[in-house]
Design a protein around this motif. Structure first.
Motif, PDB file in Angstrom:
ATOM      1  N   TYR A 205       5.618  -6.070   7.556  1.00  0.00           N
ATOM      2  CA  TYR A 205       5.933  -5.623   6.202  1.00  0.00           C
ATOM      3  C   TYR A 205       7.427  -5.371   6.120  1.00  0.00           C
ATOM      4  O   TYR A 205       7.994  -4.705   6.975  1.00  0.00           O
ATOM      5  CB  TYR A 205       5.188  -4.318   5.876  1.00  0.00           C
ATOM      6  CG  TYR A 205       3.689  -4.467   5.947  1.00  0.00           C
ATOM      7  CD1 TYR A 205       2.964  -4.945   4.864  1.00  0.00           C
ATOM      8  CD2 TYR A 205       2.989  -4.115   7.100  1.00  0.00           C
ATOM      9  CE1 TYR A 205       1.579  -5.074   4.923  1.00  0.00           C
ATOM     10  CE2 TYR A 205       1.613  -4.237   7.167  1.00  0.00           C
ATOM     11  CZ  TYR A 205       0.919  -4.718   6.075  1.00  0.00           C
ATOM     12  OH  TYR A 205      -0.442  -4.839   6.147  1.00  0.00           O
TER      13      TYR A 205
ATOM     14  N   PHE B  85       6.417 -11.369   3.163  1.00  0.00           N
ATOM     15  CA  PHE B  85       5.308 -10.908   3.997  1.00  0.00           C
ATOM     16  C   PHE B  85       5.119 -11.957   5.082  1.00  0.00           C
ATOM     17  O   PHE B  85       4.984 -13.140   4.796  1.00  0.00           O
ATOM     18  CB  PHE B  85       4.047 -10.770   3.148  1.00  0.00           C
ATOM     19  CG  PHE B  85       2.859 -10.266   3.902  1.00  0.00           C
ATOM     20  CD1 PHE B  85       2.751  -8.925   4.228  1.00  0.00           C
ATOM     21  CD2 PHE B  85       1.841 -11.121   4.275  1.00  0.00           C
ATOM     22  CE1 PHE B  85       1.645  -8.443   4.914  1.00  0.00           C
ATOM     23  CE2 PHE B  85       0.731 -10.653   4.959  1.00  0.00           C
ATOM     24  CZ  PHE B  85       0.634  -9.319   5.278  1.00  0.00           C
TER      25      PHE B  85
ATOM     26  N   ARG C  83       2.781  -7.954   0.131  1.00  0.00           N
ATOM     27  CA  ARG C  83       1.441  -7.991   0.748  1.00  0.00           C
ATOM     28  C   ARG C  83       0.731  -9.233   0.266  1.00  0.00           C
ATOM     29  O   ARG C  83       1.017  -9.739  -0.814  1.00  0.00           O
ATOM     30  CB  ARG C  83       0.608  -6.779   0.311  1.00  0.00           C
ATOM     31  CG  ARG C  83       1.069  -5.479   0.883  1.00  0.00           C
ATOM     32  CD  ARG C  83       0.074  -4.363   0.644  1.00  0.00           C
ATOM     33  NE  ARG C  83      -1.239  -4.770   1.139  1.00  0.00           N
ATOM     34  CZ  ARG C  83      -2.389  -4.421   0.576  1.00  0.00           C
ATOM     35  NH1 ARG C  83      -2.404  -3.668  -0.479  1.00  0.00           N
ATOM     36  NH2 ARG C  83      -3.530  -4.815   1.074  1.00  0.00           N
TER      37      ARG C  83
END
Length: 120
Positions: A39, A48, A81
């Motif tokens: 992350y 990501f 994400r």
């Protein structure tokens, strides 16, 4: 008489090739397990990153220790994400393969989650 059974999913062309058999460059379809994810901090550009490896390498680090193939870096640019992508998840990936910092790398691939590791 011909055998009408279907090949198991891992050996079908749609499942893709194992990560350890990827060419250096080009459009590929492959499958493997997410080994780790990274992350990025909020003050850096959104990206990501996940490392994908073959199931046999994930279980026995022998090839990795010898510096052989079997690992792929996957980078989703502009995202912090990616839903469903976590360590232990088995995925099928499709995209353009290139080399970056000594590892085969795929940017913004299409992905399909094949299975997830149960933590309980």
């Amino acid at each position: 008489m011909a055998d009408s059974r279907q090949d198991p999913p891992d050996s079908s062309p749609d499942a893709g090739m194992p990560v350890s058999r990827l060419p250096e460059r080009g459009r590929v379809v492959c499958h493997g397990h997410i080994e780790s994810v990274t992350y990025m901090p909020a003050d850096q550009n959104a990206a990501f990153t996940a490392i994908v490896s073959d199931p046999d390498i994930r279980q026995s680090g022998a090839k990795r220790a010898q510096g052989k193939g079997g690992r792929l870096r996957v980078v989703w640019l502009g995202r912090r994400r990616v839903p469903g992508i976590a360590a232990g998840t088995e995925v099928r990936l499709e995209g353009m393969l290139s080399q970056s910092h000594g590892l085969p790398t795929m940017f913004n691939p299409r992905y399909e989650i094949l299975s997830r590791q149960e933590n309980e």
